[in-house]
Design a protein around this motif. Structure first.
Motif, short mmCIF file in Angstrom:
data_model
loop_
_atom_site.label_atom_id
_atom_site.label_comp_id
_atom_site.label_asym_id
_atom_site.label_seq_id
_atom_site.Cartn_x
_atom_site.Cartn_y
_atom_site.Cartn_z
N SER A 136 24.18 12.16 23.04
CA SER A 136 24.87 12.75 22.06
C SER A 136 24.58 14.22 21.48
O SER A 136 23.25 14.28 21.27
CB SER A 136 24.84 11.74 20.75
OG SER A 136 25.39 12.06 19.61
N GLY A 195 29.88 15.44 20.60
CA GLY A 195 30.37 14.16 21.25
C GLY A 195 29.23 13.50 22.07
O GLY A 195 28.10 13.81 21.95
N TYR A 244 28.11 12.60 26.03
CA TYR A 244 28.15 13.03 27.35
C TYR A 244 27.22 12.37 28.23
O TYR A 244 26.11 12.10 28.06
CB TYR A 244 28.09 14.70 27.28
CG TYR A 244 28.97 15.32 26.59
CD1 TYR A 244 30.35 15.63 26.64
CD2 TYR A 244 28.75 15.62 25.01
CE1 TYR A 244 31.21 16.32 26.09
CE2 TYR A 244 29.55 16.19 24.25
CZ TYR A 244 30.82 16.56 24.64
OH TYR A 244 31.58 17.12 23.87
N SER A 285 34.25 16.74 29.79
CA SER A 285 34.79 15.80 28.70
C SER A 285 33.82 14.76 28.38
O SER A 285 32.73 14.60 28.98
CB SER A 285 35.95 15.17 29.41
OG SER A 285 36.76 16.01 30.15
N GLU A 286 34.22 14.24 27.09
CA GLU A 286 33.21 13.25 26.55
C GLU A 286 33.45 11.99 27.35
O GLU A 286 34.43 11.82 28.38
CB GLU A 286 33.78 12.92 25.29
CG GLU A 286 33.51 13.99 24.12
CD GLU A 286 33.61 13.36 22.57
OE1 GLU A 286 33.32 12.49 22.39
OE2 GLU A 286 34.84 14.16 21.99
N SER A 287 32.27 11.13 27.18
CA SER A 287 32.15 9.80 28.10
C SER A 287 32.04 8.76 27.36
O SER A 287 31.78 8.74 25.97
CB SER A 287 30.73 10.22 28.90
OG SER A 287 30.59 8.82 29.58
#
Length: 204
Positions: free
Chosen positions: A87, A108, A110, A197-199
């Motif tokens: 995070s 976010g 990741y 992109s976020e995970s």
């Protein structure tokens, strides 16, 4: 006894021998036998060719970028041989001006593959300060301040004051940033995911 005709002929032949090689010079003193040649002028370059001396002088000139053209990028770098869930938040510090923005530029969760990195690109203007916070799935965390101060023009580096949150081989977090004369981040790992992109990975 020789005749008068024979005597006259002998006198004429002797006079001719004495004058052989005599040349009248009406232009002045005799010139040296081997005068030094005058220097020839340098030829002008033919059309379509390059004057090498001018080329050499040009290549000696060095230009530097304006400091505002440097790129201050933000990275996450994982030096561990295992993937991790992280995070991370990067928010501009409130300096009391109208340019301040409370919304984080990175915020976010990741997933970071083993021995690879994330490249979030340029996240703010030169001169700004950012608060960087991160928490790893191992429980490690950090809070740092990242300053995008300008370097003098003689430091011609495209990497500017780029910074990175780093995961070391022991699953601990660290923070590193370029100095004016040292590039410390953004190059050591084999690959970087650009604009990740976020995970949906979960932190323990």
């Amino acid at each position: 006894m020789p005749s008068r005709r024979q005597l006259l002929r002998s006198v004429a032949l002797g006079s001719t021998a004495l004058c052989a090689g005599c040349v009248s010079d009406s232009t002045g003193p005799e010139s040296p036998a081997d005068p030094s040649p005058s220097p020839s002028p340098s030829p002008s370059p033919s059309p379509g060719t390059t004057d090498q001396s001018r080329t050499d002088r040009t290549t000696e000139r060095r230009t530097t970028r304006d400091p505002d053209q440097y790129e201050d990028r933000f990275y996450v770098e994982n030096f561990d041989d295992e993937a991790h869930c992280l995070s991370v938040s990067v928010a501009r510090e409130d300096d009391g001006t109208d340019d301040s923005d409370d919304d984080p530029v990175v915020d976010g969760v990741y997933r970071v593959s083993a021995e690879s990195g994330l490249d979030f690109g340029v996240v703010g203007p030169r001169g700004a300060r950012f608060e960087v916070s991160a928490r790893l799935d191992t429980g490690a965390s950090l809070d740092e301040t990242w300053s995008l101060s300008a370097c003098p023009p003689e430091y011609d580096t495209r990497d500017g004051r780029s910074a990175a949150v780093r995961i070391d081989e022991d699953g601990e977090l660290g923070f590193a940033a370029n100095a004016c004369d040292v590039v410390a981040v953004g190059y050591e790992l084999g690959g970087y995911v650009i604009s990740p992109s976020e995970s949906d990975c979960e932190l323990d």
